[in-house]
Design a protein around this motif. Structure first.
Motif, mmCIF file in Angstrom:
data_model
loop_
_atom_site.group_PDB
_atom_site.id
_atom_site.type_symbol
_atom_site.label_atom_id
_atom_site.label_comp_id
_atom_site.label_asym_id
_atom_site.label_seq_id
_atom_site.Cartn_x
_atom_site.Cartn_y
_atom_site.Cartn_z
ATOM 1 N N TRP A 129 0.826 -1.211 0.000
ATOM 2 C CA TRP A 129 0.000 0.000 0.000
ATOM 3 C C TRP A 129 0.861 1.263 0.000
ATOM 4 N N ASP A 130 2.001 1.233 0.700
ATOM 5 C CA ASP A 130 2.889 2.396 0.717
ATOM 6 C C ASP A 130 3.418 2.695 -0.689
ATOM 7 N N ASN A 131 3.757 1.657 -1.421
ATOM 8 C CA ASN A 131 4.258 1.854 -2.782
ATOM 9 C C ASN A 131 3.173 2.402 -3.701
ATOM 10 N N LEU A 132 1.942 1.980 -3.474
ATOM 11 C CA LEU A 132 0.832 2.533 -4.255
ATOM 12 C C LEU A 132 0.669 4.020 -3.954
ATOM 13 N N GLU A 133 0.723 4.379 -2.688
ATOM 14 C CA GLU A 133 0.584 5.780 -2.299
ATOM 15 C C GLU A 133 1.712 6.631 -2.889
ATOM 16 N N ALA A 134 2.889 6.035 -3.069
ATOM 17 C CA ALA A 134 4.052 6.779 -3.562
ATOM 18 C C ALA A 134 3.853 7.333 -4.967
ATOM 19 N N VAL A 135 2.991 6.710 -5.761
ATOM 20 C CA VAL A 135 2.768 7.206 -7.132
ATOM 21 C C VAL A 135 1.595 8.175 -7.202
ATOM 22 N N GLU A 136 0.988 8.497 -6.054
ATOM 23 C CA GLU A 136 -0.153 9.415 -5.990
ATOM 24 C C GLU A 136 -1.236 8.998 -6.997
ATOM 25 N N PRO A 137 -1.903 7.888 -6.731
ATOM 26 C CA PRO A 137 -2.862 7.341 -7.711
ATOM 27 C C PRO A 137 -4.235 8.001 -7.662
ATOM 28 N N VAL A 150 8.634 0.321 -6.968
ATOM 29 C CA VAL A 150 7.286 0.472 -6.404
ATOM 30 C C VAL A 150 6.360 -0.680 -6.767
ATOM 31 N N GLY A 151 6.644 -1.382 -7.854
ATOM 32 C CA GLY A 151 5.830 -2.547 -8.203
ATOM 33 C C GLY A 151 4.890 -2.297 -9.367
ATOM 34 N N PRO A 152 4.493 -3.370 -10.048
ATOM 35 C CA PRO A 152 3.622 -3.232 -11.225
ATOM 36 C C PRO A 152 2.239 -2.705 -10.907
ATOM 37 N N HIS A 153 1.711 -3.026 -9.732
ATOM 38 C CA HIS A 153 0.369 -2.543 -9.379
ATOM 39 C C HIS A 153 0.355 -1.018 -9.308
ATOM 40 N N ALA A 154 1.397 -0.448 -8.694
ATOM 41 C CA ALA A 154 1.470 0.996 -8.532
ATOM 42 C C ALA A 154 1.644 1.695 -9.878
ATOM 43 N N LEU A 155 2.473 1.129 -10.738
ATOM 44 C CA LEU A 155 2.729 1.775 -12.024
ATOM 45 C C LEU A 155 1.549 1.630 -12.977
#
Length: 337
Positions: A124-132, A182-187
Motif C-alpha cells: 500500500w505504501d508503494n501505491l501511495e508513492a505514485v499518488e494514484p 514500487v511494483g507493477p500494481h502501482a505503475l
C-alpha cells in the motif's frame, strides 16, 4: 475426486512448514471452497483471507501451484488440467497417477503474518508513492462537470479494472531483488493518471516515475505481472506506455536508462539487430562523452577479449530495410493523435 492439498503454513519469525490435507471435491469447486472446507471440517487454525467470493475484492490472492492467483476464481478442474499441460510440455511424468496434489502458499515478496495471510503495508505504501489520484488542481470544483468523450474515458478502463489483489506484486522479479521498486500494481495505477485528461500534474508525474530504478526503469520486463493478473490489466503494458511518454520528452543524455532504449532502437534500425561493439560504449560511455563510464567498461572488456568473445566485425541482418521501415511506420503511427 480426492485431492491432496499441500498448504504452506507459517507464523512470524518461524520457518514455513507444509501440512497436507485430503479432501473429496468436485471439479467445479474453487480453491477457496476447498480451503473453507478444510478450515470448517478439518483444521480451524488455518488462516487465510477472503471476502466477496466473486473475483471483485482481491482479498483471497495467494500462490496456487507456484503462481499467484485468486482462490475464488481458480477451480480444481482447471488447475488439474493446467498442471497436466505443464507436465506434458516439459515431458515430465504426470503427478496425477495416484492422487492429484495442489500446493497452496502465501503471496511472495511480502512478510507472512500467519499461514496464507501476508502483511501488505509495503504494497500500500508503494501505491501511495505514485499518488494514484487526480491532482488537487484537477479535483477543484468546476463551474460544470468534467466532460470526456467515450474514447477518452475508454483509455482509463483497463487500469481501472485493477482490484489491487497483489498477484502481480507477488510474482514480480524486480520487487524480489529491488526493494525500492514500487511494483507493477502501482505503475499500472500511475498510467491511469498519466492518461486521465483531468489530471494537471502529468509532467511532474513523469519526472517522478522516471527516477532511477524505483520507477518504470526498475521493471525487468519478465512478463510475470501480465500472466498472473486476474483482471487483464496487463501492468507491463501500462509501464511500457509510461516509458514511451518519458522517452518522447527526453533525449539520450538524460539518463543511462533512457539512452539504453534509444541506442537499442537506433542500432536495430541501422543493422536489423544490435551491434554489440557499439552498444556498451554508446550507452555506458554516452557516445564517448562519459570518461568515467568508458573506464568502467575496461575490466569487462578485458575479460571479453581474453575469452575470445568480442565481436570484431558486424554483419547486418537480412531484411534490415524491412525492419527499419516497420519501426519508422510504428513511430509515425504513435505520433498521430
Amino acid at each position: 475426486m480426492e485431492i491432496k492439498f499441500n498448504i504452506v503454513r507459517q507464523s512470524p519469525n518461524s520457518f514455513p512448514q507444509v501440512q497436507s490435507y485430503f479432501l473429496d471435491v468436485e471439479p467445479g469447486n474453487t480453491i477457496l471452497d476447498c480451503l473453507n472446507r478444510i478450515k470448517w471440517e478439518q483444521d480451524g487454525t488455518l488462516a487465510f483471507r477472503k471476502n466477496c467470493r466473486n473475483t471483485i475484492c482481491g482479498s483471497c490472492s495467494m500462490r496456487i501451484n507456484n503462481r499467484s492467483a485468486l482462490a475464488c476464481k481458480e477451480n480444481i478442474g482447471s488447475e488439474v488440467a493446467r498442471l497436466q499441460k505443464i507436465a506434458e510440455a516439459n515431458s515430465e511424468p504426470s503427478q496425477f497417477n495416484d492422487i492429484p496434489e495442489m500446493t497452496i502458499a502465501p503471496m511472495g515478496n511480502l512478510p507472512v503474518i500467519k499461514d496464507l495471510v501476508v502483511e501488505m503495508n509495503r504494497f500500500w505504501d508503494n501505491l501511495e508513492a505514485v499518488e494514484p489520484y487526480v491532482s488537487t488542481a484537477g479535483r477543484a470544483i468546476p463551474e460544470r462537470e468534467f466532460l470526456q468523450t467515450p474514447e477518452e474515458r475508454a483509455k482509463l478502463d483497463q487500469m481501472g479494472n485493477c482490484i489491487l489483489c497483489g498477484a502481480c506484486y507477488s510474482d514480480c522479479n524486480a520487487v524480489e531483488v529491488n526493494p525500492n521498486f514500487v511494483g507493477p500494481h502501482a505503475l499500472a495505477k500511475a498510467q491511469r493518471m498519466v492518461a486521465d485528461l483531468r489530471d494537471a500534474k502529468t509532467e511532474q508525474r513523469l519526472e517522478h516515475y522516471n527516477e532511477g530504478t524505483k520507477g518504470v526503469w526498475g521493471c525487468t520486463r519478465c512478463f510475470n505481472c501480465n500472466s498472473v493478473c486476474p483482471m487483464e490489466v496487463a501492468p507491463l503494458d501500462q509501464i511500457t506506455k509510461i516509458k514511451h511518454e518519458i522517452l518522447e520528452r527526453k533525449d539520450a543524455d538524460a539518463s543511462r536508462a533512457i539512452r539504453h532504449r534509444k541506442v537499442l532502437l537506433e542500432l536495430v534500425k541501422q543493422g536489423g539487430w544490435v551491434d554489440e561493439r557499439k552498444f556498451a560504449v554508446m550507452v555506458v560511455g554516452n557516445y564517448f562523452r562519459d570518461l568515467k563510464g568508458l573506464l568502467s567498461l575496461g575490466p569487462v572488456g578485458m575479460r571479453v577479449l581474453m575469452r575470445g568473445k568480442f565481436p570484431f566485425t558486424f554483419e547486418p541482418s537480412e531484411g534490415t530495410e524491412t525492419v527499419r521501415s516497420l519501426i519508422e511506420s510504428i513511430q509515425e503511427l504513435e505520433k498521430q493523435p
